[in-house]
Scaffold this motif. Structure first.
Motif, PDB file in Angstrom:
ATOM      1  N   GLU A 148     -14.366  49.769  39.417  1.00 18.51           N
ATOM      2  CA  GLU A 148     -14.480  48.497  40.122  1.00 18.51           C
ATOM      3  C   GLU A 148     -15.934  48.339  40.560  1.00 18.51           C
ATOM      4  OE1 GLU A 148     -12.853  46.103  44.050  1.00 18.51           O
ATOM      5  OE2 GLU A 148     -12.026  48.063  43.558  1.00 18.51           O
ATOM      6  N   THR A 169     -18.515  45.975  42.685  1.00 15.64           N
ATOM      7  CA  THR A 169     -18.594  44.896  43.666  1.00 15.64           C
ATOM      8  C   THR A 169     -20.056  44.598  43.998  1.00 15.64           C
ATOM      9  OG1 THR A 169     -18.535  46.377  45.570  1.00 15.64           O
ATOM     10  CG2 THR A 169     -16.403  45.624  44.706  1.00 15.64           C
ATOM     11  N   GLU A 187     -21.215  44.387  46.963  1.00  8.35           N
ATOM     12  CA  GLU A 187     -21.573  45.293  48.041  1.00  8.35           C
ATOM     13  C   GLU A 187     -22.059  46.628  47.478  1.00  8.35           C
ATOM     14  OE1 GLU A 187     -18.628  43.623  47.928  1.00  8.35           O
ATOM     15  OE2 GLU A 187     -19.040  42.150  49.493  1.00  8.35           O
ATOM     16  N   GLN A 188     -21.382  47.095  46.447  1.00 12.58           N
ATOM     17  CA  GLN A 188     -21.756  48.341  45.798  1.00 12.58           C
ATOM     18  C   GLN A 188     -23.135  48.204  45.132  1.00 12.58           C
ATOM     19  OE1 GLN A 188     -18.957  49.263  42.747  1.00 12.58           O
ATOM     20  NE2 GLN A 188     -19.901  51.200  42.201  1.00 12.58           N
ATOM     21  N   ARG A 213     -27.021  41.411  48.214  1.00 12.00           N
ATOM     22  CA  ARG A 213     -25.983  40.990  47.259  1.00 12.00           C
ATOM     23  C   ARG A 213     -26.123  39.512  46.915  1.00 12.00           C
ATOM     24  NH1 ARG A 213     -21.156  42.243  51.287  1.00 12.00           N
ATOM     25  NH2 ARG A 213     -22.708  42.557  52.853  1.00 12.00           N
ATOM     26  N   HIS A 258     -19.578  38.160  38.347  1.00  8.46           N
ATOM     27  CA  HIS A 258     -18.159  38.489  38.209  1.00  8.46           C
ATOM     28  C   HIS A 258     -17.647  38.149  36.805  1.00  8.46           C
ATOM     29  CE1 HIS A 258     -13.963  39.098  39.229  1.00  8.46           C
ATOM     30  NE2 HIS A 258     -13.702  37.899  38.747  1.00  8.46           N
TER      31      HIS A 258
END
Length: 179
Positions: A88, A90, A92-93, A102, A118
C-alpha cells in the motif's frame, strides 16, 4: 582557436545593477591612472566585479538545479512506486520517504504527468495483475500479488480500467492463446 561556449546568466536586479555600476566605473579608471593608490583601487574593483559575477552564476545554477530537482524527484518517485507496487502506497508514506510535502508531491505529479498519483498507482497495480492473469494464475491469487487490499477494490478498479471483469479478461487471454 580555443573552443568556448557562452552562457547567458540573468542576475536579479540588485546584482545586475551593481555589476553594471562597477563595469562603468572600471571603464573610467584609465582616466584616473595617476591618482593615489589607483592600482589598489582598480584591483579592488576588479575583485568586486568578479565576485558579483560569480554570485550571479551561482544563483543561476541554484535556480536551474531547483527545476531539475523536480524531475529528479519524479524519477525517484517512479522507481519507488515500481519497487513497492505490491504494498500500500500512501501520500503520507511518500512524504516521509522523500521529505517533501504530500501536497507538493501530488501537485507536481499531476502537473508533470497529467494524472493523479493514485490513478497511476492503481493502473500500475492493474498492469501487474494483468501480467499475472496472462501467466494463468488464479484471480484470487492475482489481486493479492498485485497489492490490492481486497477483491472488491480490485474488481471495481479492473472493470473501470478495462471494461471487463478479471475473469472475462482471463477468458479472452485463454482464447488468444489457443487461437
Amino acid at each position: 582557436m580555443v573552443p568556448f561556449r557562452r552562457i547567458a546568466v540573468r542576475a536579479d536586479s540588485e546584482i545586475s545593477m551593481l555589476i553594471k555600476s562597477l563595469a562603468r566605473r572600471m571603464v573610467t579608471l584609465p582616466q584616473e591612472h595617476d591618482s593615489f593608490a589607483s592600482a589598489l583601487f582598480e584591483e579592488s574593483l576588479l575583485k568586486m566585479f568578479v565576485i558579483l559575477v560569480l554570485r550571479a552564476c551561482i544563483h543561476a545554477e541554484q535556480h536551474r538545479a531547483q527545476g531539475s530537482r523536480k524531475h529528479l524527484m519524479m524519477d525517484e518517485l517512479f522507481v519507488y512506486i515500481r519497487t513497492h507496487i505490491t504494498e500500500e502506497i500512501t501520500l503520507e508514506q511518500l512524504e516521509q520517504v522523500f521529505y517533501i510535502s504530500r501536497f507538493h508531491i501530488a501537485r507536481e505529479f499531476k502537473r508533470q504527468t497529467g494524472q493523479t498519483l493514485h490513478s497511476y498507482i492503481v493502473k500500475t497495480k492493474l498492469d501487474l495483475c494483468c501480467h499475472y492473469i496472462e501467466q494463468g494464475r488464479p484471480i484470487t491469487e492475482v489481486y493479492r500479488l498485485g497489492g490490492f487490499g481486497g477483491y472488491n477494490h480490485f474488481f471495481r478498479a479492473f472493470k473501470q480500467e478495462y471494461g471487463m471483469t478479471p475473469k472475462q479478461y482471463f477468458r479472452s487471454v485463454q482464447k488468444d492463446a489457443h487461437a
